[in-house]
Design a protein around this motif. Sequence first.
Motif, mmCIF file in Angstrom:
data_model
loop_
_atom_site.group_PDB
_atom_site.id
_atom_site.type_symbol
_atom_site.label_atom_id
_atom_site.label_comp_id
_atom_site.label_asym_id
_atom_site.label_seq_id
_atom_site.Cartn_x
_atom_site.Cartn_y
_atom_site.Cartn_z
ATOM 1 N N GLY A 101 13.204 0.617 3.833
ATOM 2 C CA GLY A 101 14.175 -0.432 3.591
ATOM 3 C C GLY A 101 15.268 -0.530 4.630
ATOM 4 N N LYS A 102 15.193 0.251 5.674
ATOM 5 C CA LYS A 102 16.220 0.225 6.704
ATOM 6 C C LYS A 102 15.911 -0.876 7.720
ATOM 7 C CE LYS A 102 18.545 2.881 10.215
ATOM 8 N NZ LYS A 102 18.525 4.038 11.088
ATOM 9 N N VAL A 103 16.922 -1.712 7.990
ATOM 10 C CA VAL A 103 16.773 -2.715 9.035
ATOM 11 C C VAL A 103 16.851 -1.969 10.357
ATOM 12 C CG1 VAL A 103 17.763 -4.763 10.103
ATOM 13 C CG2 VAL A 103 17.792 -4.534 7.623
ATOM 14 N N GLU A 149 0.854 -1.184 0.000
ATOM 15 C CA GLU A 149 0.000 0.000 0.000
ATOM 16 C C GLU A 149 0.891 1.236 0.000
ATOM 17 O OE1 GLU A 149 -3.673 1.760 2.612
ATOM 18 O OE2 GLU A 149 -3.141 -0.338 2.779
ATOM 19 N N GLY A 150 0.575 2.197 -0.849
ATOM 20 C CA GLY A 150 1.372 3.410 -0.946
ATOM 21 C C GLY A 150 2.510 3.306 -1.944
ATOM 22 N N GLY A 151 2.652 2.169 -2.605
ATOM 23 C CA GLY A 151 3.693 2.002 -3.614
ATOM 24 C C GLY A 151 4.817 1.111 -3.131
ATOM 25 N N GLY A 152 5.596 0.654 -4.074
ATOM 26 C CA GLY A 152 6.677 -0.258 -3.767
ATOM 27 C C GLY A 152 6.180 -1.679 -3.642
ATOM 28 N N ALA A 153 7.127 -2.584 -3.424
ATOM 29 C CA ALA A 153 6.761 -3.999 -3.342
ATOM 30 C C ALA A 153 7.873 -4.810 -2.711
ATOM 31 C CB ALA A 153 6.473 -4.549 -4.737
ATOM 32 N N CYS A 154 7.494 -5.939 -2.134
ATOM 33 C CA CYS A 154 8.442 -6.978 -1.753
ATOM 34 C C CYS A 154 8.611 -7.844 -2.998
ATOM 35 C CB CYS A 154 7.893 -7.822 -0.617
ATOM 36 S SG CYS A 154 7.540 -6.916 0.879
ATOM 37 N N VAL A 155 9.844 -8.152 -3.352
ATOM 38 C CA VAL A 155 10.093 -8.951 -4.551
ATOM 39 C C VAL A 155 10.986 -10.139 -4.223
ATOM 40 C CG1 VAL A 155 9.752 -7.033 -6.157
ATOM 41 C CG2 VAL A 155 12.039 -7.480 -5.262
ATOM 42 N N TYR A 156 10.764 -11.219 -4.936
ATOM 43 C CA TYR A 156 11.502 -12.466 -4.723
ATOM 44 C C TYR A 156 12.285 -12.779 -5.977
ATOM 45 C CZ TYR A 156 12.216 -17.140 -2.730
ATOM 46 O OH TYR A 156 12.745 -18.271 -2.178
ATOM 47 N N VAL A 157 13.585 -13.073 -5.809
ATOM 48 C CA VAL A 157 14.432 -13.408 -6.954
ATOM 49 C C VAL A 157 15.210 -14.687 -6.668
ATOM 50 C CG1 VAL A 157 14.671 -11.005 -7.706
ATOM 51 C CG2 VAL A 157 16.355 -11.962 -6.156
ATOM 52 N N GLY A 168 10.684 0.966 -8.843
ATOM 53 C CA GLY A 168 11.373 -0.289 -9.127
ATOM 54 C C GLY A 168 12.802 -0.326 -8.618
ATOM 55 N N LYS A 169 13.276 0.752 -7.995
ATOM 56 C CA LYS A 169 14.637 0.809 -7.453
ATOM 57 C C LYS A 169 14.679 0.046 -6.127
ATOM 58 C CE LYS A 169 17.945 4.020 -5.501
ATOM 59 N NZ LYS A 169 18.071 5.330 -4.894
ATOM 60 N N PHE A 170 15.752 -0.739 -5.940
ATOM 61 C CA PHE A 170 15.879 -1.502 -4.704
ATOM 62 C C PHE A 170 16.150 -0.595 -3.514
ATOM 63 C CE2 PHE A 170 16.439 -5.338 -7.276
ATOM 64 C CZ PHE A 170 15.693 -6.232 -6.533
ATOM 65 N N LEU A 171 15.313 -0.747 -2.484
ATOM 66 C CA LEU A 171 15.572 -0.133 -1.186
ATOM 67 C C LEU A 171 16.398 -1.102 -0.347
ATOM 68 C CD1 LEU A 171 12.011 1.288 -0.448
ATOM 69 C CD2 LEU A 171 14.027 2.576 -1.149
ATOM 70 N N VAL A 172 16.078 -2.383 -0.479
ATOM 71 C CA VAL A 172 16.824 -3.461 0.167
ATOM 72 C C VAL A 172 17.066 -4.522 -0.898
ATOM 73 C CG1 VAL A 172 16.784 -5.256 1.933
ATOM 74 C CG2 VAL A 172 15.741 -3.042 2.402
ATOM 75 N N GLU A 173 18.323 -4.811 -1.164
ATOM 76 C CA GLU A 173 18.653 -5.871 -2.118
ATOM 77 C C GLU A 173 18.076 -7.192 -1.611
ATOM 78 O OE1 GLU A 173 20.286 -5.745 -5.087
ATOM 79 O OE2 GLU A 173 20.398 -3.570 -4.933
ATOM 80 N N PRO A 174 17.795 -8.135 -2.492
ATOM 81 C CA PRO A 174 17.241 -9.424 -2.066
ATOM 82 C C PRO A 174 18.229 -10.200 -1.188
ATOM 83 C CG PRO A 174 16.893 -9.081 -4.410
ATOM 84 C CD PRO A 174 17.819 -8.005 -3.944
ATOM 85 N N THR A 175 18.030 -10.120 0.123
ATOM 86 C CA THR A 175 18.907 -10.782 1.087
ATOM 87 C C THR A 175 18.134 -11.588 2.120
ATOM 88 O OG1 THR A 175 18.896 -8.764 2.416
ATOM 89 C CG2 THR A 175 20.749 -9.053 0.926
ATOM 90 N N PHE A 176 16.816 -11.446 2.157
ATOM 91 C CA PHE A 176 16.015 -12.070 3.207
ATOM 92 C C PHE A 176 15.433 -13.402 2.744
ATOM 93 C CE2 PHE A 176 15.646 -7.458 3.997
ATOM 94 C CZ PHE A 176 16.315 -7.414 5.212
ATOM 95 N N ASP A 177 15.439 -14.364 3.661
ATOM 96 C CA ASP A 177 14.845 -15.674 3.370
ATOM 97 C C ASP A 177 13.333 -15.638 3.457
ATOM 98 O OD1 ASP A 177 17.342 -17.061 3.045
ATOM 99 O OD2 ASP A 177 17.593 -16.865 5.207
ATOM 100 N N ARG A 178 12.828 -14.740 4.279
ATOM 101 C CA ARG A 178 11.385 -14.615 4.451
ATOM 102 C C ARG A 178 11.063 -13.155 4.716
ATOM 103 N NH1 ARG A 178 8.221 -17.856 9.171
ATOM 104 N NH2 ARG A 178 6.278 -16.705 9.075
ATOM 105 N N PHE A 179 9.952 -12.698 4.173
ATOM 106 C CA PHE A 179 9.539 -11.304 4.316
ATOM 107 C C PHE A 179 8.050 -11.316 4.614
ATOM 108 C CE2 PHE A 179 9.143 -6.899 3.693
ATOM 109 C CZ PHE A 179 10.385 -6.336 3.398
ATOM 110 N N GLU A 180 7.668 -10.941 5.821
ATOM 111 C CA GLU A 180 6.258 -10.923 6.190
ATOM 112 C C GLU A 180 5.651 -9.570 5.849
ATOM 113 O OE1 GLU A 180 5.687 -12.251 10.205
ATOM 114 O OE2 GLU A 180 6.739 -14.137 9.839
ATOM 115 N N SER A 181 4.337 -9.502 5.815
ATOM 116 C CA SER A 181 3.635 -8.257 5.470
ATOM 117 C C SER A 181 3.936 -7.157 6.482
ATOM 118 C CB SER A 181 2.128 -8.491 5.440
ATOM 119 O OG SER A 181 1.800 -9.405 4.441
#
Length: 162
Positions: free
Chosen positions: A154-156, A90-98, A120-133
């Motif tokens: 995208g900040k941890v 919601e509000g734009g952006g997305a969680c993406v899986y690669v 479409g610019k990465f805020l967090v590169e694909p590094t997580f095994d699981r991403f919850e809502s």
Amino acid sequence: GLVNKKGAYIIEPTFDSVCEFYEGTAVVELNHNQGLINTRGRFIVKPEFDKVERTNVGVVLVGLNKKWGIVDRSGKMIVKPIYDQVIPLEGGGACVYVGATGEWLQAPTGGKWGLIDKTGKFLVEPTFDRFESFVGELAKVWMGYKWGYVNRKGKVVWMQNE
């Protein structure tokens, strides 16, 4: 096609199938491709995709060649179909899986989750095994057996030590 209560055509029969309307749009299939129409039968998303799915956050998921992207409700491509899975926010952006190794349209395995902004610019590169809502401003993420929280930028903000 579609008829009104009196049996008169509202939309002439031109599609192979039409799903029910939701918020003024319906997924249609034509020649084994899917698209999205409005209540007048005009295309919002042309039938150029293997799969089209409406969401509750104002965008449409489009699948092509076993990859997912995002189209807005006007039909403009926001994110090209290059990801194994996409969860729009919601509000734009997305969680993406690669890097998925599983079957398309099944729960993804073997890859990593990342976070992109609405361009479409990465805020967090694909590094997580699981991403919850996201719940409010934070989403729970997993890296192996460690878990933590990431914010919408995208900040941890916290990660478990052990």
